[in-house]
Scaffold this motif. Structure first.
Motif, short mmCIF file in Angstrom:
data_model
loop_
_atom_site.label_atom_id
_atom_site.label_comp_id
_atom_site.label_asym_id
_atom_site.label_seq_id
_atom_site.Cartn_x
_atom_site.Cartn_y
_atom_site.Cartn_z
N THR A 112 -8.83 5.55 -14.50
CA THR A 112 -9.37 4.17 -13.91
C THR A 112 -7.69 4.14 -13.23
N LYS A 113 -7.23 4.11 -13.93
CA LYS A 113 -5.66 3.90 -13.31
C LYS A 113 -5.63 4.07 -11.21
N SER A 114 -5.74 5.22 -11.37
CA SER A 114 -6.04 5.94 -10.01
C SER A 114 -7.42 5.12 -9.32
N GLN A 115 -8.61 4.89 -9.32
CA GLN A 115 -9.38 4.18 -9.07
C GLN A 115 -8.89 2.41 -8.67
N VAL A 116 -8.09 2.16 -9.74
CA VAL A 116 -7.51 0.45 -9.31
C VAL A 116 -6.76 0.91 -8.36
N LEU A 117 -5.77 1.64 -8.83
CA LEU A 117 -4.62 1.15 -7.59
C LEU A 117 -5.19 2.07 -6.39
N LYS A 118 -6.49 3.17 -5.67
CA LYS A 118 -6.63 2.94 -4.94
C LYS A 118 -7.61 1.95 -4.18
N GLY B 202 1.00 -1.05 -0.27
CA GLY B 202 0.03 -0.16 -0.50
C GLY B 202 0.92 1.47 -0.07
N MET B 203 2.19 1.22 0.70
CA MET B 203 3.31 2.69 0.30
C MET B 203 3.61 2.42 -0.67
N ALA B 204 3.73 1.26 -1.31
CA ALA B 204 3.93 1.68 -3.03
C ALA B 204 3.72 2.22 -3.54
N ILE B 205 1.69 1.67 -3.53
CA ILE B 205 0.88 2.03 -4.39
C ILE B 205 1.03 3.27 -4.31
N ALA B 206 1.16 3.54 -3.06
CA ALA B 206 0.75 5.25 -2.83
C ALA B 206 1.60 6.46 -3.30
N ARG B 207 2.81 5.70 -3.29
CA ARG B 207 4.26 7.01 -3.28
C ARG B 207 3.76 6.98 -5.47
N TYR B 208 3.54 5.85 -5.73
CA TYR B 208 3.64 5.74 -7.21
C TYR B 208 2.37 6.72 -7.47
N ILE B 209 1.41 6.26 -6.62
CA ILE B 209 0.46 7.94 -7.30
C ILE B 209 1.14 9.28 -6.63
N GLU B 210 1.29 9.63 -5.84
CA GLU B 210 1.81 10.75 -5.82
C GLU B 210 3.41 10.76 -6.91
N GLU B 211 3.87 9.93 -6.79
CA GLU B 211 4.80 10.71 -7.59
C GLU B 211 5.21 10.69 -8.95
N SER B 212 4.42 10.50 -9.13
CA SER B 212 4.31 9.74 -10.42
C SER B 212 4.50 10.93 -12.08
N GLU B 213 5.40 10.87 -12.70
CA GLU B 213 5.86 11.82 -13.50
C GLU B 213 4.38 11.97 -14.28
N LYS B 214 4.50 11.07 -15.88
CA LYS B 214 2.82 11.51 -15.97
C LYS B 214 1.89 11.07 -15.57
N ALA B 215 0.97 12.48 -15.46
CA ALA B 215 -0.52 12.78 -14.70
C ALA B 215 -1.21 10.91 -14.73
N ILE B 216 -1.54 10.19 -14.01
CA ILE B 216 -1.95 8.78 -14.75
C ILE B 216 -3.33 9.41 -14.40
N GLY B 217 -4.07 8.88 -15.41
CA GLY B 217 -5.92 8.34 -15.17
C GLY B 217 -6.30 8.52 -14.40
#
Length: 148
Positions: free
Chosen positions: A59-65, A42-57
């Motif tokens: 759908t991807k954001s919803q799936v990861l959350k 969960g910490m890795a996913i949160a960091r991925y969402i927070e630090e993504s250089e490209k804005a994630i869409g």
């Protein structure tokens, strides 16, 4: 330097725990493994969402959350193996293509966690998990494109 704390009702129990922990930590590499286990999926996913250089869409954001809301996200990164990933994907009440989307979005986190942040997520475990039929042909191509 390594430190940890534990509370005990009796001194003999505390002494026994201390002796065992000291012995466990004497093994070469034990302290490094202990440090690695502090990061959860969960910490890795949160960091991925927070630090993504490209804005994630969306759908991807919803799936990861959604993955973060599941108990698999509480696992230490070094304990997330292919059987656990497969079990998680199969636990989803969803069509195979939806499971494949979850696998693909999760694979993106696995692709950057170790090289970027030193989180001990095993990319091979993710690859192995998606070869059991939970991801359609072409999934690994999508994973490679996500890394680019």
């Amino acid at each position: 330097m390594h430190s940890e704390a534990q509370t005990f009702d009796r001194r003999p129990a505390a002494a026994a725990w201390l002796k065992k922990r000291e012995k466990d930590l004497e093994v070469p590499g034990a302290i490094e493994r202990e440090r690695g286990s502090r990061h959860t999926l969960g910490m890795a996913i949160a960091r991925y969402i927070e630090e993504s250089e490209k804005a994630i869409g969306r759908t991807k954001s919803q799936v990861l959350k959604s993955i973060m809301a599941d108990e698999i996200s509480l696992l230490p990164c070094d304990r997330v193996d292919s059987p656990r990933i497969v079990a998680y994907l199969h636990s989803l009440d969803a069509k195979p293509q939806t499971r494949a989307n979850y696998a693909s979005h999760l694979a993106a986190v696995f692709a950057v966690a170790r090289p970027a942040w030193g989180y001990p997520l095993d990319r091979e475990a993710m690859r192995d998990a998606t070869t059991d039929g939970s991801a359609p042909p072409g999934h690994h191509r999508q994973e490679r494109e996500a890394r680019a």
